[in-house]
Design a protein around this motif. Sequence first.
Motif, mmCIF file in Angstrom:
data_model
loop_
_atom_site.group_PDB
_atom_site.id
_atom_site.type_symbol
_atom_site.label_atom_id
_atom_site.label_comp_id
_atom_site.label_asym_id
_atom_site.label_seq_id
_atom_site.Cartn_x
_atom_site.Cartn_y
_atom_site.Cartn_z
ATOM 1 N N ALA B 259 1.057 -1.145 0.062
ATOM 2 C CA ALA B 259 0.060 0.027 0.103
ATOM 3 C C ALA B 259 1.186 1.424 -0.083
ATOM 4 O O ALA B 259 1.814 1.492 0.681
ATOM 5 N N CYS B 260 0.293 2.283 -0.629
ATOM 6 C CA CYS B 260 1.107 3.447 -0.341
ATOM 7 C C CYS B 260 -0.110 4.203 -0.332
ATOM 8 O O CYS B 260 -1.396 4.421 0.345
ATOM 9 N N ARG B 261 0.284 5.186 0.778
ATOM 10 C CA ARG B 261 -0.583 6.119 1.709
ATOM 11 C C ARG B 261 0.080 8.033 1.143
ATOM 12 O O ARG B 261 1.307 7.991 1.647
ATOM 13 N N LEU B 262 -1.029 8.006 0.995
ATOM 14 C CA LEU B 262 -0.793 9.991 1.269
ATOM 15 C C LEU B 262 -1.353 10.919 1.816
ATOM 16 O O LEU B 262 -2.891 10.308 1.888
ATOM 17 N N PRO B 263 -1.765 11.666 2.600
ATOM 18 C CA PRO B 263 -2.255 12.551 3.286
ATOM 19 C C PRO B 263 -3.405 13.485 2.165
ATOM 20 O O PRO B 263 -2.944 13.560 1.041
ATOM 21 N N GLY B 264 -4.186 13.697 2.320
ATOM 22 C CA GLY B 264 -5.685 14.486 1.042
ATOM 23 C C GLY B 264 -6.483 15.022 1.419
ATOM 24 O O GLY B 264 -7.081 14.330 3.317
ATOM 25 N N THR B 265 -7.424 15.604 1.175
ATOM 26 C CA THR B 265 -8.688 16.602 1.731
ATOM 27 C C THR B 265 -9.977 16.660 0.372
ATOM 28 O O THR B 265 -9.561 15.920 -0.799
ATOM 29 N N VAL B 291 -5.435 8.614 1.669
ATOM 30 C CA VAL B 291 -5.855 8.365 0.484
ATOM 31 C C VAL B 291 -4.670 7.023 0.519
ATOM 32 O O VAL B 291 -3.444 6.828 0.655
ATOM 33 N N PHE B 292 -5.290 5.654 0.135
ATOM 34 C CA PHE B 292 -3.955 4.056 0.026
ATOM 35 C C PHE B 292 -4.416 4.394 -1.823
ATOM 36 O O PHE B 292 -5.661 4.520 -2.931
ATOM 37 N N PHE B 293 -3.232 4.146 -2.082
ATOM 38 C CA PHE B 293 -3.248 3.279 -3.494
ATOM 39 C C PHE B 293 -1.835 2.074 -3.826
ATOM 40 O O PHE B 293 -1.716 2.075 -2.954
ATOM 41 N N ARG B 294 -2.909 1.299 -4.540
ATOM 42 C CA ARG B 294 -2.056 -0.265 -4.645
ATOM 43 C C ARG B 294 -0.558 0.756 -5.462
ATOM 44 O O ARG B 294 -0.498 0.949 -6.781
ATOM 45 N N PRO B 295 0.893 0.204 -5.762
ATOM 46 C CA PRO B 295 1.984 0.461 -6.230
ATOM 47 C C PRO B 295 1.585 0.233 -7.665
ATOM 48 O O PRO B 295 2.646 0.850 -8.594
ATOM 49 N N ASP B 296 1.320 -0.935 -7.626
ATOM 50 C CA ASP B 296 1.096 -1.276 -8.881
ATOM 51 C C ASP B 296 -0.590 -0.881 -9.850
ATOM 52 O O ASP B 296 -0.645 -0.897 -10.565
ATOM 53 N N GLU B 297 -1.069 -0.273 -9.297
ATOM 54 C CA GLU B 297 -1.709 0.495 -9.254
ATOM 55 C C GLU B 297 -2.332 1.902 -10.136
ATOM 56 O O GLU B 297 -3.281 2.498 -9.545
ATOM 57 N N VAL B 298 -1.347 2.276 -10.530
ATOM 58 C CA VAL B 298 -0.869 3.452 -11.145
ATOM 59 C C VAL B 298 -0.786 3.796 -12.805
ATOM 60 O O VAL B 298 -0.032 2.383 -13.343
ATOM 61 N N VAL B 299 -0.708 5.003 -13.217
ATOM 62 C CA VAL B 299 -0.169 5.152 -14.702
ATOM 63 C C VAL B 299 0.353 6.621 -14.617
ATOM 64 O O VAL B 299 0.077 7.056 -13.943
ATOM 65 N N PHE B 300 0.737 6.522 -14.798
ATOM 66 C CA PHE B 300 2.560 7.182 -15.798
ATOM 67 C C PHE B 300 2.692 8.180 -16.601
ATOM 68 O O PHE B 300 1.727 7.638 -17.582
ATOM 69 N N GLY B 301 3.050 9.730 -16.156
ATOM 70 C CA GLY B 301 2.530 10.330 -17.690
ATOM 71 C C GLY B 301 3.166 11.506 -17.192
ATOM 72 O O GLY B 301 4.080 11.102 -16.424
ATOM 73 N N PRO B 302 3.501 12.514 -18.767
ATOM 74 C CA PRO B 302 4.516 13.241 -18.488
ATOM 75 C C PRO B 302 3.766 14.752 -17.294
ATOM 76 O O PRO B 302 2.788 14.241 -16.967
ATOM 77 N N LEU B 303 5.017 14.944 -17.371
ATOM 78 C CA LEU B 303 4.921 16.428 -16.632
ATOM 79 C C LEU B 303 3.571 17.450 -16.071
ATOM 80 O O LEU B 303 2.807 18.114 -15.447
ATOM 81 N N GLY B 349 16.042 10.753 -12.046
ATOM 82 C CA GLY B 349 16.832 11.586 -12.331
ATOM 83 C C GLY B 349 15.165 12.699 -13.358
ATOM 84 O O GLY B 349 15.864 13.638 -12.962
ATOM 85 N N LEU B 350 14.317 11.908 -13.482
ATOM 86 C CA LEU B 350 13.317 12.568 -14.421
ATOM 87 C C LEU B 350 12.292 12.869 -13.472
ATOM 88 O O LEU B 350 11.726 12.558 -12.060
ATOM 89 N N SER B 351 11.530 14.399 -13.915
ATOM 90 C CA SER B 351 10.210 13.462 -12.691
ATOM 91 C C SER B 351 8.857 13.807 -14.007
ATOM 92 O O SER B 351 9.061 13.849 -15.182
ATOM 93 N N LEU B 352 7.955 13.021 -13.321
ATOM 94 C CA LEU B 352 6.880 12.507 -14.759
ATOM 95 C C LEU B 352 5.824 12.968 -13.770
ATOM 96 O O LEU B 352 5.619 13.214 -12.109
ATOM 97 N N ARG B 353 4.420 12.468 -13.520
ATOM 98 C CA ARG B 353 3.253 12.171 -13.010
ATOM 99 C C ARG B 353 2.879 11.183 -13.203
ATOM 100 O O ARG B 353 2.192 10.336 -13.681
ATOM 101 N N VAL B 354 2.391 10.521 -11.864
ATOM 102 C CA VAL B 354 1.424 9.401 -11.132
ATOM 103 C C VAL B 354 0.729 9.311 -11.106
ATOM 104 O O VAL B 354 0.001 10.676 -10.367
ATOM 105 N N LYS B 355 -0.355 9.274 -11.301
ATOM 106 C CA LYS B 355 -1.991 9.111 -11.496
ATOM 107 C C LYS B 355 -2.435 7.374 -10.640
ATOM 108 O O LYS B 355 -2.488 6.422 -11.779
ATOM 109 N N PRO B 356 -2.676 7.588 -9.341
ATOM 110 C CA PRO B 356 -3.309 6.750 -8.585
ATOM 111 C C PRO B 356 -4.598 5.916 -9.546
ATOM 112 O O PRO B 356 -5.201 7.363 -10.224
ATOM 113 N N LEU B 357 -4.653 4.544 -10.054
ATOM 114 C CA LEU B 357 -6.256 4.675 -10.807
ATOM 115 C C LEU B 357 -7.090 4.158 -9.648
ATOM 116 O O LEU B 357 -8.289 4.966 -10.258
ATOM 117 N N ARG B 358 -7.023 3.194 -8.699
ATOM 118 C CA ARG B 358 -8.150 3.592 -7.568
ATOM 119 C C ARG B 358 -8.086 3.972 -6.440
ATOM 120 O O ARG B 358 -7.979 2.829 -5.641
#
Lengths: 285, 367
Positions: B259-265, B291-303, B349-358
């Motif tokens: 599990a990955c967890r982050l605070p949210g509102t 906020v919880f999401f599984r580490p393999d349920e994410v989509v990587f995208g450009p910044l 070294g690169l920056s990108l965006r990670v979008k949790p799917l569920r």
Amino acid sequence: MTAAADVPVKATRLPGMAVALVLASAVVMAVLVLLPLFIVFHDAFAKGVQAYAAAIREPDALAAIRLTLLVAAIAVPLNAVFGVAAAWCIAKFEFRGKSVLLTLIDLPFSISPVVSGLVWVLLFGAQGWFGTWLIDHDIKIIFATTGLVLATILVTFPFVARELIPLMQDQGADEEAAALTLGAGGFTTFWKITIPNIKWALLYGVLLCNARAMGEFGAVSVVSGHIRGQTTTLPLHVEVLYNDYDFVGAFAAASLLASLGLVTLVLKTALEWRHSGELSAGRRH
Amino acid sequence: MNYQPAADTDAPKNGSSDLSLEISGITKSYGGKYPALKGVSLQAHDKEFLALLGPSGSGKTTLLRVLAGLEQPDAGEVRFGGEDFLSLPVRRRRVGMVFQHYALFRHMTVAQNIAFGLTVRPRSERPSKSEIADRVADLLSLVQLEDLGKRYPAQLSGGQRQRVALARALAIEPRMLLLDEPFGALDAQVRRELRRWLRDLHDRAGVTTVFVTHDQEEALDLADRVAIMKDGQLIQLGTPNEVYENPADPFVYDFLGAACRLPGTVDGGRLTVADWESKAPKGAQQGPVEVFFRPDEVVFGPLDGAGLGADVRAVAQRGPDVRIECVIEGRVFELEAHGPTLPSGVAPGLSLRVKPLRPRVYPLQPA
């Protein structure tokens, strides 16, 4: 290069040390164990086989042998039962005062046997707590077989329990629990599961207990009163004869005790050799 | 292999649908001080394969031992097939129990172990010697140990002992099968093999089975339903899919997988986590959340896309999977991706965006 040269030198020196140590301990063994053992038998047969046989067939000697066997025959089975019961409680159940019970079981090991004899005198002797009551009811404990048995039980109490507790603790209660779920009653479980699992350790404990019961001197000496032919066990008989300068008789009786010790040793070694796994607590199947 | 334990029992065969297990309000503490079970209630259907899942100390083994009759609860009720189970002594419950360390009788052969439950029956109910021998032979072939009847437990491998323990439990034609960490002491390879085999055996034997495990993969893979326990309480009960898809609380979410967890509102149907805003999941509580999401349920995208801003620290290829270690909001996460979902150019070294799917949100736990 020097370091490499050192190694073989050390390697050859070490066995030399080992041999010396083994020899030294063999000499100590011979002086401390074998020599006394030899002297016992040598002095017992000093005046020939006839004198030896006569010394053993003498009525007081026979009475001492009978009494020793009787005391052991009562004390050892009782302690086997107590030992199994105590070990069972301690190993299979959790309860308050468990450590107190463990300490109590060890107590006879840590106090002098003389004290173990004396407590009975203080309880049941003529001047003891229950002395007058016993005299009034014409019950004799001190200076009688009962006292000898009590003293022997107290001194030899730890042997069976001590042997069983670590083994049973290691075995846990899972097999008993399994037997219960399979429909066995408590009694069946005890006889078919618990006892077979501890039988060799139990035998071992009984063997040690018996050797001590027959050889005990201090505790029984206090309660015996040394009445010849009545309250002298074999070890006491040896002392009595020795004090009378009857060396053949003393050593003849002593040779019986020494033989008992040798037999015990052989059986003990055989048990350890054949069933070491079931004696020590280290085994897990 | 045509083994049917229920066939020759005296249990009523029809109406077996009421043969269900009802546990209500079971409470148990040790020495009055250490609570092991705090009012556990759950039901199992007839012939169900139920897993009790939880970390060590959650009370799952205690509950199993209560069912077996090896522990008496302080309060509560257990009914099995409508019968008051707690008033029955262990030996009358006819439950087949497989212990974590098998508890085989070490001084008996495999065949004697299996026959034990039959040989200790009262004379009037005891099968004849030849019947017992036949049963033992049947069971040995059921657990695929035909040639090992004369061996002693110490001469068997872990997997073989486990199967002997199972055969011994089945010999009494149990009304319920209880398994305590049945695969706990086996290595991974044997464990996977036995798992399928056990499930298969359960389906054929048709006995209500309760098994205890701390391995979530095992529970999710094997059981009809999973009861998740923690600190002596039942947290969630459901099919493997239900509990995995809808974990009742952060503990369950965490326990059932990485599990990955982050605070949210959550505010008016919108979920904000750091610099990422999205539609809030259904039923999400207003206010600060975890906020919880599984580490393999994410989509990587450009910044310039949507998602959580992440700085990639390391990328490691592990067979078909890629592990991407990245920093999101100052925390380090190990994300997983399968080859095709990884945008080309993900590199340290690169920056990108990670979008949790569920993403799942839970009310913020008081610390």
